[in-house]
Design an enzyme around this catalytic site. Structure first.
Site, PDB file in Angstrom:
ATOM      1  N   GLY A 284       0.801  -1.218   0.000  1.00 50.30           N
ATOM      2  CA  GLY A 284       0.000   0.000   0.000  1.00 50.30           C
ATOM      3  C   GLY A 284       0.829   1.261   0.000  1.00 50.30           C
ATOM      4  O   GLY A 284       1.554   1.520  -0.959  1.00 50.30           O
TER       5      GLY A 284
ATOM      6  N   CYS B  83      12.662   4.873  -5.043  1.00 50.09           N
ATOM      7  CA  CYS B  83      11.766   4.550  -6.166  1.00 50.09           C
ATOM      8  C   CYS B  83      12.425   4.747  -7.526  1.00 50.09           C
ATOM      9  O   CYS B  83      11.743   4.843  -8.549  1.00 50.09           O
ATOM     10  CB  CYS B  83      10.469   5.347  -6.073  1.00 50.09           C
ATOM     11  SG  CYS B  83       9.605   5.115  -4.499  1.00 50.09           S
TER      12      CYS B  83
END
Length: 225
Positions: free
Chosen positions: A161, A179
Site C-alpha cells: 500500500g 523509487c
C-alpha cells in the site's frame, strides 16, 4: 445502499516482518472466503529501519550488504516499484482488500490510495500535496515526495500500500535512489509543518480520508487475526 465493511487493525509500532506476516494471513483468509469479505486495513509504524525492493528490483547484492552495515534490515517484497525506506515516524498502510466487493479496479485502487494521502496532507494543513503522472508515483509537495505507494494485486485481492512520512529520519533515504527517481527529494509532515508530527496524530485524519474515498465502514479489531 449498504457500504462494505473493512476490518481495521492498528498495530502501533511493530517490526516490519510482523506487518508482513499479518498481511499474509489476511491474504489467505480472503482467498479462502471467495468474495464474501471486503478485507482489512492494516496500519502500523515500523519499529526499526528497513529497506525494501519491489518486483522491479532496485538494490544489488552489494547495495544490500552496504545498507545492512548501516543497521537496517533489507527485504525483497512482492509489491510494485523499486527500492524505498521504511522506519520509525512513518505511517504504513496495507489495505488487504477484495476489490470486487468495493467496486474498484486496480488502477482506481492506486488512485484512491493517492487521494487518501492527499486528503490527509490537506487536513494537516498542506493543501499543495498532489499525485503526479508516471513515472512519479506517490504523493508530492512540489519536487519532494512525502508518500510512497506500491501495491500488489492477485485474483482481485490487494496487498502492500502506502508509506507516508510523518516524523521519519529522512537521512535514511540518502543511501538509496528512492523509487528509482533521480534528482527528486523526500520530505515529511514534520519538515513541512516545522513541528513534530507523530503517526498517532495523523491516523484519525487518514481513517476519515479512507472511509470517504473507499466508501466503506471500518470495524475495529482489538487484536490481529
Amino acid at each position: 445502499m449498504r457500504q462494505p465493511a473493512v476490518r481495521l487493525l492498528r498495530l502501533s509500532q511493530v517490526p516490519y516482518a510482523e506487518l508482513l506476516a499479518l498481511q499474509e494471513r489476511w491474504l489467505r483468509r480472503l482467498q479462502a472466503e471467495t468474495g464474501t469479505e471486503a478485507g482489512a486495513l492494516l496500519l502500523c509504524e515500523p519499529a526499526g529501519p528497513v529497506y525494501t525492493a519491489g518486483l522491479r528490483g532496485g538494490l544489488t547484492s552489494e547495495e544490500a550488504t552496504r545498507l545492512r552495515a548501516l543497521g537496517a534490515d533489507v527485504r525483497a517484497i512482492g509489491r510494485g516499484g523499486l527500492a524505498t525506506f521504511h522506519g520509525p515516524g512513518q505511517l504504513l498502510c496495507h489495505p488487504v482488500l477484495d476489490l470486487r466487493l468495493l467496486g474498484l479496479r486496480l488502477r482506481a485502487h492506486v488512485a484512491a490510495l493517492e487521494a487518501c494521502a492527499v486528503r490527509l496532507c490537506e487536513l494537516q494543513g498542506l493543501p499543495g500535496a498532489r499525485a503526479r503522472p508516471p513515472p512519479y508515483t506517490g504523493v508530492w509537495l512540489g519536487e519532494r515526495k512525502i508518500c510512497a505507494i506500491g501495491v500488489r494485486c492477485g485474483r482481485h485481492i490487494t496487498s502492500h500500500g502506502l508509506a507516508l512520512n510523518c516524523s521519519t529520519d529522512l537521512t535514511w533515504f540518502e543511501h538509496i535512489v528512492p523509487c528509482g527517481l533521480v534528482g527528486t527529494g523526500v520530505t515529511s509532515l514534520s519538515k513541512e509543518l516545522q513541528r513534530h508530527v507523530t503517526v498517532d496524530e495523523v491516523i484519525p485524519h487518514f481513517l476519515e480520508a479512507f472511509k470517504e474515498t473507499y466508501k466503506c465502514t471500518l470495524i475495529s479489531e482489538d487484536s490481529p487475526s
